[in-house]
Design a protein around this motif. Structure first.
Motif, PDB file in Angstrom:
ATOM      1  N   LYS A   1       9.812   0.528   6.932  1.00 40.64           N
ATOM      2  CA  LYS A   1       8.680   1.454   6.866  1.00 40.64           C
ATOM      3  C   LYS A   1       8.800   2.393   5.677  1.00 40.64           C
ATOM      4  O   LYS A   1       7.824   2.621   4.943  1.00 40.64           O
ATOM      5  CB  LYS A   1       8.612   2.261   8.170  1.00 40.64           C
ATOM      6  N   ALA A   2       9.981   2.933   5.465  1.00 35.16           N
ATOM      7  CA  ALA A   2      10.183   3.869   4.355  1.00 35.16           C
ATOM      8  C   ALA A   2       9.943   3.186   3.013  1.00 35.16           C
ATOM      9  O   ALA A   2       9.329   3.763   2.106  1.00 35.16           O
ATOM     10  CB  ALA A   2      11.590   4.451   4.416  1.00 35.16           C
ATOM     11  N   GLY A   3      10.432   1.966   2.877  1.00 33.87           N
ATOM     12  CA  GLY A   3      10.237   1.231   1.631  1.00 33.87           C
ATOM     13  C   GLY A   3       8.780   0.938   1.350  1.00 33.87           C
ATOM     14  O   GLY A   3       8.307   1.079   0.213  1.00 33.87           O
ATOM     15  N   ILE A   4       8.044   0.545   2.385  1.00 36.14           N
ATOM     16  CA  ILE A   4       6.618   0.260   2.227  1.00 36.14           C
ATOM     17  C   ILE A   4       5.871   1.518   1.785  1.00 36.14           C
ATOM     18  O   ILE A   4       5.014   1.483   0.884  1.00 36.14           O
ATOM     19  CB  ILE A   4       6.029  -0.286   3.544  1.00 36.14           C
ATOM     20  N   SER A   5       6.182   2.635   2.418  1.00 31.34           N
ATOM     21  CA  SER A   5       5.503   3.882   2.063  1.00 31.34           C
ATOM     22  C   SER A   5       5.720   4.238   0.601  1.00 31.34           C
ATOM     23  O   SER A   5       4.796   4.687  -0.095  1.00 31.34           O
ATOM     24  CB  SER A   5       6.016   5.026   2.957  1.00 31.34           C
ATOM     25  N   GLU A   6       6.940   4.009   0.112  1.00 34.72           N
ATOM     26  CA  GLU A   6       7.257   4.341  -1.278  1.00 34.72           C
ATOM     27  C   GLU A   6       6.576   3.376  -2.242  1.00 34.72           C
ATOM     28  O   GLU A   6       5.999   3.788  -3.263  1.00 34.72           O
ATOM     29  CB  GLU A   6       8.774   4.315  -1.486  1.00 34.72           C
ATOM     30  N   ILE A   7       6.607   2.081  -1.938  1.00 36.17           N
ATOM     31  CA  ILE A   7       5.946   1.097  -2.802  1.00 36.17           C
ATOM     32  C   ILE A   7       4.449   1.370  -2.869  1.00 36.17           C
ATOM     33  O   ILE A   7       3.823   1.267  -3.931  1.00 36.17           O
ATOM     34  CB  ILE A   7       6.219  -0.333  -2.290  1.00 36.17           C
ATOM     35  N   ALA A   8       3.853   1.731  -1.736  1.00 36.94           N
ATOM     36  CA  ALA A   8       2.407   1.936  -1.667  1.00 36.94           C
ATOM     37  C   ALA A   8       1.934   3.110  -2.509  1.00 36.94           C
ATOM     38  O   ALA A   8       0.743   3.203  -2.826  1.00 36.94           O
ATOM     39  CB  ALA A   8       1.984   2.137  -0.214  1.00 36.94           C
ATOM     40  N   ARG A   9       2.833   4.003  -2.898  1.00 38.76           N
ATOM     41  CA  ARG A   9       2.454   5.117  -3.765  1.00 38.76           C
ATOM     42  C   ARG A   9       2.072   4.635  -5.161  1.00 38.76           C
ATOM     43  O   ARG A   9       1.449   5.385  -5.924  1.00 38.76           O
ATOM     44  CB  ARG A   9       3.603   6.121  -3.867  1.00 38.76           C
ATOM     45  N   ARG A  10       2.422   3.408  -5.503  1.00 44.00           N
ATOM     46  CA  ARG A  10       2.087   2.846  -6.818  1.00 44.00           C
ATOM     47  C   ARG A  10       0.709   2.200  -6.751  1.00 44.00           C
ATOM     48  O   ARG A  10       0.514   1.209  -6.028  1.00 44.00           O
ATOM     49  CB  ARG A  10       3.118   1.799  -7.245  1.00 44.00           C
ATOM     50  N   PRO A  11      -0.265   2.706  -7.493  1.00 42.83           N
ATOM     51  CA  PRO A  11      -1.637   2.189  -7.379  1.00 42.83           C
ATOM     52  C   PRO A  11      -1.820   0.768  -7.881  1.00 42.83           C
ATOM     53  O   PRO A  11      -2.834   0.133  -7.577  1.00 42.83           O
ATOM     54  CB  PRO A  11      -2.452   3.181  -8.223  1.00 42.83           C
ATOM     55  N   ASN A  12      -0.847   0.254  -8.641  1.00 46.23           N
ATOM     56  CA  ASN A  12      -0.965  -1.098  -9.180  1.00 46.23           C
ATOM     57  C   ASN A  12      -0.296  -2.146  -8.289  1.00 46.23           C
ATOM     58  O   ASN A  12       0.025  -3.240  -8.741  1.00 46.23           O
ATOM     59  CB  ASN A  12      -0.393  -1.186 -10.596  1.00 46.23           C
ATOM     60  N   VAL A  13      -0.113  -1.814  -7.000  1.00 48.53           N
ATOM     61  CA  VAL A  13       0.420  -2.781  -6.036  1.00 48.53           C
ATOM     62  C   VAL A  13      -0.573  -2.974  -4.902  1.00 48.53           C
ATOM     63  O   VAL A  13      -1.073  -2.002  -4.325  1.00 48.53           O
ATOM     64  CB  VAL A  13       1.776  -2.331  -5.437  1.00 48.53           C
TER      65      VAL A  13
END
Length: 278
Positions: A181-193
């Motif tokens: 969950k923590a990893g997904i939240s951090e990756i999702a902060r990148r608008p190009n993903v």
């Protein structure tokens, strides 16, 4: 309408798959005709083929083989995400050839089957940046513990559209929710993903999972990325390890039942149409 952004065809008479011998449950032919009969019953109208990690010498042969299937009358396949080796000198020329082929919609290099330092190499990162502005995407197939490497790569190539496969491959079977969950939240902060809600039934216990088992993972992905940055995929035939195509489609609809028609349409087809110009 339902667009499948993640179909694998395995035809051992046509292409070499070195890794298959290590996965007995998938060491068989999984042909387009078998998939298409079930896919049409599920309401799937359009399909992108995803590379199957063939022998590197056969990467172009795989693309050509799938393009031949796409040309058949009534074929569901309209494009392909093709294999690549950004860590190699020949990638720049390979990229130019793929850019000239409208059937090619993007690239993938599976990163959890190679050492982590492959994606940290200077040439790899330079070549990933080359994809920017091409209209082609780059699929990220990684494990939860590699989230920091995903964000590092994405940050270095802000002009590239990345697609995170399989909800980031959560270990649902072991209920390892919080680190994922923590990893997904951090990756999702990148608008190009963009995140692909695909085939997660393969990561749950095949005998006991239900739609409710999958719900927190799918809902966290949607909450993190938003309805405009999610797409759907089957991951057939890998999804057969957890029940199969029809079961995964049914589970998807069950989890999404509380959402609006407009929200569902974005995940199930509209975002994919826009992302890959389908």
């Amino acid at each position: 309408m339902l667009i499948d952004t993640h179909l694998h065809i395995i035809d051992r008479s046509a292409l070499p798959y070195p890794w298959l011998s290590q996965v007995a449950d998938l060491d068989h032919d999984f042909l387009y005709e078998t998939y298409a009969a079930e896919a049409r019953r599920c309401g799937i109208t359009t399909v992108l083929h995803m590379e199957v990690d063939v022998d590197p010498a056969a990467m172009q042969a795989e693309t050509d083989h799938i393009a031949g299937i796409a040309k058949r009358t009534g074929s569901l396949i309209t494009g392909a995400i093709v294999s690549c080796r950004p860590e190699e000198e020949g990638f720049a020329a390979y990229l130019e050839r793929q850019k000239a082929d409208p059937f090619v919609k993007g690239f993938r290099r599976v990163l959890h089957v190679v050492p982590d330092d492959v994606s940290e190499g200077a040439l790899f990162r330079e070549n990933i940046r080359r994809i920017g502005g091409s209209g082609l995407t780059f699929d990220l197939c990684t494990l939860p513990h590699q989230a920091s490497r995903v964000t590092a790569l994405v940050d270095l190539a802000p002009d590239v559209q990345f697609v995170l496969d399989h909800c980031g491959v959560p270990d649902i079977r072991s209920d390892a929710y919080e680190p994922w969950k923590a990893g997904i939240s951090e990756i999702a902060r990148r608008p190009n993903v963009v995140c692909k809600v695909s085939g997660v039934v393969a990561y749950a216990d095949a005998e006991t999972w239900t739609a409710q088992t999958l719900r927190p993972y799918i809902e966290h992905v949607i909450a993190s990325f938003g309805w405009d940055r999610v797409v759907w995929g089957s991951d057939w035939p890998v999804c057969t390890l957890g029940g199969g195509l029809s079961t995964w489609v049914a589970a998807t609809h069950a989890v999404l039942s509380g959402s609006s028609e407009a929200e569902r349409s974005r995940l199930l087809f509209a975002n994919a149409q826009r992302l890959w110009s389908l």
